[in-house]
Scaffold this active site. Structure first.
Site, PDB file in Angstrom:
ATOM      1  N   ASP A  13     -26.450   6.096 -47.761  1.00  8.36           N
ATOM      2  CA  ASP A  13     -26.604   5.942 -49.208  1.00  8.36           C
ATOM      3  C   ASP A  13     -27.835   5.137 -49.588  1.00  8.36           C
ATOM      4  O   ASP A  13     -27.861   4.463 -50.621  1.00  8.36           O
ATOM      5  CB  ASP A  13     -25.348   5.285 -49.825  1.00  8.36           C
ATOM      6  CG  ASP A  13     -24.101   6.046 -49.455  1.00  8.36           C
ATOM      7  OD1 ASP A  13     -24.166   7.281 -49.368  1.00  8.36           O
ATOM      8  OD2 ASP A  13     -23.054   5.401 -49.242  1.00  8.36           O
ATOM      9  N   LYS A  16     -31.635   8.738 -49.651  1.00  2.00           N
ATOM     10  CA  LYS A  16     -32.312   9.811 -48.894  1.00  2.00           C
ATOM     11  C   LYS A  16     -32.517  11.052 -49.758  1.00  2.00           C
ATOM     12  O   LYS A  16     -33.571  11.695 -49.688  1.00  2.00           O
ATOM     13  CB  LYS A  16     -31.481  10.188 -47.652  1.00  2.00           C
ATOM     14  CG  LYS A  16     -31.341   9.057 -46.649  1.00  2.00           C
ATOM     15  CD  LYS A  16     -30.476   9.455 -45.465  1.00  2.00           C
ATOM     16  CE  LYS A  16     -29.024   9.649 -45.821  1.00  2.00           C
ATOM     17  NZ  LYS A  16     -28.314   8.418 -46.219  1.00  2.00           N
ATOM     18  N   GLY A  40     -23.285  12.358 -49.052  1.00  2.00           N
ATOM     19  CA  GLY A  40     -23.381  12.594 -50.487  1.00  2.00           C
ATOM     20  C   GLY A  40     -24.778  12.190 -50.898  1.00  2.00           C
ATOM     21  O   GLY A  40     -25.106  11.017 -50.872  1.00  2.00           O
ATOM     22  N   HIS A  41     -25.622  13.169 -51.177  1.00  6.81           N
ATOM     23  CA  HIS A  41     -27.013  12.899 -51.516  1.00  6.81           C
ATOM     24  C   HIS A  41     -27.232  13.210 -52.991  1.00  6.81           C
ATOM     25  O   HIS A  41     -26.993  14.332 -53.432  1.00  6.81           O
ATOM     26  CB  HIS A  41     -27.955  13.737 -50.633  1.00  6.81           C
ATOM     27  CG  HIS A  41     -27.870  13.379 -49.175  1.00  6.81           C
ATOM     28  ND1 HIS A  41     -28.603  14.001 -48.203  1.00  6.81           N
ATOM     29  CD2 HIS A  41     -27.139  12.437 -48.527  1.00  6.81           C
ATOM     30  CE1 HIS A  41     -28.328  13.458 -47.025  1.00  6.81           C
ATOM     31  NE2 HIS A  41     -27.439  12.518 -47.196  1.00  6.81           N
ATOM     32  N   THR A  42     -27.687  12.203 -53.717  1.00  7.92           N
ATOM     33  CA  THR A  42     -27.819  12.352 -55.163  1.00  7.92           C
ATOM     34  C   THR A  42     -29.267  12.636 -55.533  1.00  7.92           C
ATOM     35  O   THR A  42     -30.175  11.928 -55.081  1.00  7.92           O
ATOM     36  CB  THR A  42     -27.379  11.052 -55.864  1.00  7.92           C
ATOM     37  OG1 THR A  42     -26.135  10.648 -55.298  1.00  7.92           O
ATOM     38  CG2 THR A  42     -27.227  11.263 -57.356  1.00  7.92           C
ATOM     39  N   GLN A 225     -26.045  10.547 -43.239  1.00  9.18           N
ATOM     40  CA  GLN A 225     -25.634   9.245 -42.717  1.00  9.18           C
ATOM     41  C   GLN A 225     -26.855   8.393 -42.348  1.00  9.18           C
ATOM     42  O   GLN A 225     -27.895   8.567 -42.954  1.00  9.18           O
ATOM     43  CB  GLN A 225     -24.666   9.395 -41.522  1.00  9.18           C
ATOM     44  CG  GLN A 225     -23.322  10.009 -41.907  1.00  9.18           C
ATOM     45  CD  GLN A 225     -23.394  11.503 -42.123  1.00  9.18           C
ATOM     46  OE1 GLN A 225     -23.843  12.241 -41.261  1.00  9.18           O
ATOM     47  NE2 GLN A 225     -22.944  11.971 -43.269  1.00  9.18           N
ATOM     48  N   GLY A 307     -16.093   7.988 -53.896  1.00 10.60           N
ATOM     49  CA  GLY A 307     -15.899   7.125 -55.060  1.00 10.60           C
ATOM     50  C   GLY A 307     -15.518   5.694 -54.698  1.00 10.60           C
ATOM     51  O   GLY A 307     -15.305   4.865 -55.574  1.00 10.60           O
ATOM     52  N   ARG A 308     -15.473   5.383 -53.388  1.00 10.73           N
ATOM     53  CA  ARG A 308     -15.079   4.026 -53.002  1.00 10.73           C
ATOM     54  C   ARG A 308     -16.184   3.036 -53.378  1.00 10.73           C
ATOM     55  O   ARG A 308     -17.367   3.354 -53.263  1.00 10.73           O
ATOM     56  CB  ARG A 308     -14.889   3.950 -51.472  1.00 10.73           C
ATOM     57  CG  ARG A 308     -13.698   4.724 -50.975  1.00 10.73           C
ATOM     58  CD  ARG A 308     -13.577   4.631 -49.456  1.00 10.73           C
ATOM     59  NE  ARG A 308     -14.607   5.405 -48.770  1.00 10.73           N
ATOM     60  CZ  ARG A 308     -14.719   5.488 -47.450  1.00 10.73           C
ATOM     61  NH1 ARG A 308     -13.879   4.811 -46.679  1.00 10.73           N
ATOM     62  NH2 ARG A 308     -15.656   6.219 -46.896  1.00 10.73           N
ATOM     63  N   ASP A 338     -35.204  -2.089 -58.177  1.00  6.48           N
ATOM     64  CA  ASP A 338     -34.808  -2.488 -59.530  1.00  6.48           C
ATOM     65  C   ASP A 338     -33.501  -3.285 -59.542  1.00  6.48           C
ATOM     66  O   ASP A 338     -33.297  -4.129 -60.400  1.00  6.48           O
ATOM     67  CB  ASP A 338     -34.667  -1.250 -60.425  1.00  6.48           C
ATOM     68  CG  ASP A 338     -33.775  -0.184 -59.784  1.00  6.48           C
ATOM     69  OD1 ASP A 338     -34.195   0.397 -58.765  1.00  6.48           O
ATOM     70  OD2 ASP A 338     -32.656   0.044 -60.293  1.00  6.48           O
TER      71      ASP A 338
HETATM   72  P1  GDP Z   1     -28.177   9.060 -50.006  1.00  5.28           P
HETATM   73  O1  GDP Z   1     -26.835   9.370 -49.428  1.00  5.28           O
HETATM   74  O2  GDP Z   1     -29.020   8.268 -49.062  1.00  5.28           O
HETATM   75  O3  GDP Z   1     -28.896  10.286 -50.502  1.00  5.28           O
HETATM   76  O4  GDP Z   1     -27.928   8.118 -51.259  1.00  5.28           O
HETATM   77  P2  GDP Z   1     -26.806   8.328 -52.405  1.00  5.28           P
HETATM   78  O5  GDP Z   1     -27.198   9.458 -53.257  1.00  5.28           O
HETATM   79  O6  GDP Z   1     -25.444   8.368 -51.795  1.00  5.28           O
HETATM   80  O7  GDP Z   1     -26.884   6.950 -53.157  1.00  5.28           O
HETATM   81  C1  GDP Z   1     -28.060   6.496 -53.744  1.00  5.28           C
HETATM   82  C2  GDP Z   1     -27.820   6.276 -55.239  1.00  5.28           C
HETATM   83  O8  GDP Z   1     -28.871   5.512 -55.784  1.00  5.28           O
HETATM   84  C3  GDP Z   1     -27.806   7.562 -56.051  1.00  5.28           C
HETATM   85  O9  GDP Z   1     -26.972   7.393 -57.172  1.00  5.28           O
HETATM   86  C4  GDP Z   1     -29.272   7.700 -56.483  1.00  5.28           C
HETATM   87  O10 GDP Z   1     -29.434   8.471 -57.663  1.00  5.28           O
HETATM   88  C5  GDP Z   1     -29.614   6.273 -56.733  1.00  5.28           C
HETATM   89  N1  GDP Z   1     -31.005   5.875 -56.528  1.00  5.28           N
HETATM   90  C6  GDP Z   1     -31.902   6.314 -55.612  1.00  5.28           C
HETATM   91  N2  GDP Z   1     -33.031   5.587 -55.673  1.00  5.28           N
HETATM   92  C7  GDP Z   1     -32.820   4.647 -56.630  1.00  5.28           C
HETATM   93  C8  GDP Z   1     -33.591   3.564 -57.131  1.00  5.28           C
HETATM   94  O11 GDP Z   1     -34.695   3.283 -56.693  1.00  5.28           O
HETATM   95  N3  GDP Z   1     -33.021   2.802 -58.124  1.00  5.28           N
HETATM   96  C9  GDP Z   1     -31.780   3.064 -58.609  1.00  5.28           C
HETATM   97  N4  GDP Z   1     -31.311   2.260 -59.584  1.00  5.28           N
HETATM   98  N5  GDP Z   1     -31.048   4.060 -58.164  1.00  5.28           N
HETATM   99  C10 GDP Z   1     -31.543   4.838 -57.172  1.00  5.28           C
HETATM  100  P1  IMO Z   2     -24.878   9.750 -46.662  1.00  5.71           P
HETATM  101  O1  IMO Z   2     -25.567  10.914 -45.993  1.00  5.71           O
HETATM  102  C1  IMO Z   2     -22.282   6.265 -46.269  1.00  5.71           C
HETATM  103  C2  IMO Z   2     -19.221   6.437 -43.146  1.00  5.71           C
HETATM  104  C3  IMO Z   2     -17.781   6.428 -43.613  1.00  5.71           C
HETATM  105  C4  IMO Z   2     -17.132   5.725 -42.437  1.00  5.71           C
HETATM  106  C5  IMO Z   2     -17.896   6.287 -41.234  1.00  5.71           C
HETATM  107  C6  IMO Z   2     -17.213   7.453 -40.540  1.00  5.71           C
HETATM  108  O2  IMO Z   2     -24.510   9.961 -48.070  1.00  5.71           O
HETATM  109  O3  IMO Z   2     -25.667   8.486 -46.419  1.00  5.71           O
HETATM  110  P2  IMO Z   2     -16.932  10.023 -41.181  1.00  5.71           P
HETATM  111  O4  IMO Z   2     -16.222  10.662 -42.329  1.00  5.71           O
HETATM  112  O5  IMO Z   2     -18.369  10.368 -41.082  1.00  5.71           O
HETATM  113  O6  IMO Z   2     -16.215  10.203 -39.879  1.00  5.71           O
HETATM  114  O7  IMO Z   2     -16.831   8.435 -41.500  1.00  5.71           O
HETATM  115  O8  IMO Z   2     -19.149   6.707 -41.751  1.00  5.71           O
HETATM  116  N1  IMO Z   2     -20.062   7.495 -43.743  1.00  5.71           N
HETATM  117  C7  IMO Z   2     -20.972   7.275 -44.689  1.00  5.71           C
HETATM  118  N2  IMO Z   2     -21.280   6.156 -45.376  1.00  5.71           N
HETATM  119  N3  IMO Z   2     -22.982   7.393 -46.489  1.00  5.71           N
HETATM  120  C8  IMO Z   2     -22.714   8.521 -45.795  1.00  5.71           C
HETATM  121  O9  IMO Z   2     -23.476   9.631 -45.862  1.00  5.71           O
HETATM  122  C9  IMO Z   2     -21.634   8.499 -44.882  1.00  5.71           C
HETATM  123  N4  IMO Z   2     -21.087   9.434 -44.057  1.00  5.71           N
HETATM  124  C10 IMO Z   2     -20.140   8.799 -43.361  1.00  5.71           C
HETATM  125  O10 IMO Z   2     -17.647   5.696 -44.804  1.00  5.71           O
HETATM  126  O11 IMO Z   2     -17.393   4.349 -42.489  1.00  5.71           O
HETATM  127 MG    MG Z   3     -24.832   9.130 -49.896  1.00  7.24          MG
END
Ligand code: GDP
Ligand code: IMO
Ligand code: MG
Length: 430
Positions: A13, A16, A40-42, A225, A307-308, A338
């Site tokens: 998270d 990426k 979960g990539h946003t 991950q 959602g955790r 930020d």
């Molecule tokens: P990923 O799994 O690595 O793709 O990351 P996630 O999407 O799970 O979580 C990153 C969150 O931060 C998402 O809600 C993005 O929209 C948001 N995000 C990414 N870059 C920034 C940033 O520079 N600032 C803020 N405030 N949010 C960001």
């Molecule tokens: P992105 O790509 C954050 C964590 C789970 C748990 C461990 C094992 O969005 O960064 P799993 O279901 O993979 O067997 O769970 O890994 N986990 C993540 N944490 N971002 C993720 O993906 C994750 N994918 C798995 O919370 O601790």
């Molecule tokens: Mg993610």
């Protein structure tokens, strides 16, 4: 042209999805190389927020081919549901633009049911998985019992194989775990139906990738991950079951190291973790609550997949230097700067103290890592909203000083700094 690998350096998270999307303008193929819908990539594009789980971040760019690579695990029904969600958001997906590697493995309901039973049985030692059946799907693959995506070419046989796997697992579910059995016939019918829809997307991933490389095309390998969740290099056993680190890109996409030109690590300017496991700089206190946010903003740190609430803490340079080293990072993107505008002063862990000894390098011994107490240095904050800033030079001096200070302590340069979820909120650090 060649391959750029983009991967997470912390516990996931990091942002990426945003960086992948930002780089997508200059690439021909975006290929996810590991994991499944535990990711979960946003992506925040033109006011629309896409939450991608299986789908590579290329799906939001016309003209980019998205490949779900052979290192992934795919749940066909959930993939179809995700495809429908983004189609409803206005994207077009077609077999010309979206591809699924034939050697990716299939997540079955048996995997998910097993994982639920296993997590319950682990009790206090539960991993806190995303509950998607990822671990058991990779277990089947490694045990040479798995079902590959290629099976979908013959939907009825594929459905029958998945149904048979459910029947086999029923013995374990009922006799070992005392859990409810699955319905093999229903599962067989559902998977056969999904295969009819997905077989059009099947492709030999290796051939697609090498044809593209031979044609001089640019490939972005997108990791799910992150480094500290890696099955081999992360905080075992509190890890996922694949290799998010750089080697996963090689095996997951069938490429050799000579094709890799850049390895970009994505790091948050602080740290978050979901699920269980050690986290030395964790702030399980009001400071962590401020980092997380209250959930009122889309970027507040609550899981994209489950959602955790994410556990939050200060940046950990010991762990980050480890990620730079073992992935051979050529550069870093520092995200969510930020969020740190909320503090008067900022802490960064520069070393650990383990059993009274100062340790500067990441300890592989996980029992030792779990006892690590961070040694912090404190830097001044800036207390200014920076989300509107679009140029590195326009950041407050203290914000630039924070990034420069981190950069000076890493063996890879921070080339990109992010101050918000949107494409425009991306600063190139000159
Ligand atoms: P990923 O799994 O690595 O793709 O990351 P996630 O999407 O799970 O979580 C990153 C969150 O931060 C998402 O809600 C993005 O929209 C948001 N995000 C990414 N870059 C920034 C940033 O520079 N600032 C803020 N405030 N949010 C960001
Ligand atoms: P992105 O790509 C954050 C964590 C789970 C748990 C461990 C094992 O969005 O960064 P799993 O279901 O993979 O067997 O769970 O890994 N986990 C993540 N944490 N971002 C993720 O993906 C994750 N994918 C798995 O919370 O601790
Ligand atoms: Mg993610």
């Amino acid at each position: 042209m060649a391959v750029t690998v983009l991967l997470g350096t912390q516990w996931g998270d990091e942002g990426k999805g945003k960086v992948t999307d930002w780089l997508a303008e200059d690439v021909d193929i975006i290929a996810r190389y590991n994991g499944g819908d535990n990711a979960g990539h946003t992506l925040s594009v033109a006011g629309v927020t896409y939450k991608l789980h299986f789908l590579p971040s290329g799906v939001v760019r016309n003209g980019v081919i998205s490949l779900m690579g052979g290192g992934m695990v795919i749940h066909p029904l959930r993939l179809l549901a995700e495809m429908q969600t983004v189609i409803d958001q206005g994207l077009t997906l077609s077999p010309a633009r979206l591809k699924l590697a034939t050697n990716a493995h299939i997540i079955t309901p048996a995997h998910q049911a097993l994982e639920q039973a296993q997590e319950a049985a682990r009790g206090a030692g539960a991993i806190g998985t995303t509950g998607r059946g990822i671990g058991p799907a990779y277990t089947s693959k490694i045990a040479r019992d798995g079902i590959r995506a290629s099976g979908m070419a013959d939907p009825d046989a594929f459905g029958a194989a998945v149904g048979a796997a459910a029947e086999q697992t029923n013995t374990v579910l009922t006799r070992v775990y005392g859990a409810e059995p699955l319905d093999p016939d229903q599962i067989a019918a559902d998977y056969a139906d999904a295969a009819r829809q997905l077989k059009l997307y099947l492709v030999d991933g290796w051939a697609l990738v090498h044809d593209a490389l031979n044609d001089g095309k640019a490939i972005l390998a997108e990791g799910g991950q992150a480094t500290l969740l890696d099955i081999d290099h992360g905080n075992y056993p509190y890890v996922t079951s694949s290799n998010p680190t750089v080697g996963g890109a090689l095996t997951g996409l069938a490429i050799g190291p000579r094709h890799i030109e850049r390895v970009i690590g994505v790091a948050k300017a602080f740290c978050t973790r979901v699920g269980a496991g050690p986290f030395p700089t964790e702030q399980d206190n009001p400071t962590g609550d401020i980092m997380r946010g209250d959930g009122s903003q889309p970027w507040d740190d609550f899981g994209t997949t489950t959602g955790r609430p994410r556990r939050c803490g200060w940046l950990d340079l010991v762990a980050l230097r480890y990620a730079v080293a073992i992935n051979g990072l050529t550069e870093l993107a520092l995200m969510k700067l930020d969020v740190l505008s909320r503090f008067d002063e900022l802490k960064v862990a520069v070393a650990y103290e383990i059993d009274g000894q100062r340790v500067d390098t990441y300890p592989i011994d996980q029992a030792a890592f779990a006892r690590a107490v961070p040694v912090y240095e404190t830097l001044p904050g800036w207390r200014e909203d920076i989300m509107h800033v679009t140029r590195w030079a326009d950041l407050p001096p203290a914000a630039r000083a924070y990034v420069d200070w981190i950069d000076a302590r890493l063996d890879a340069p921070i080339t990109l700094v992010s101050v918000g979820p949107g494409r425009a909120q991306t600063l190139i650090r000159a």
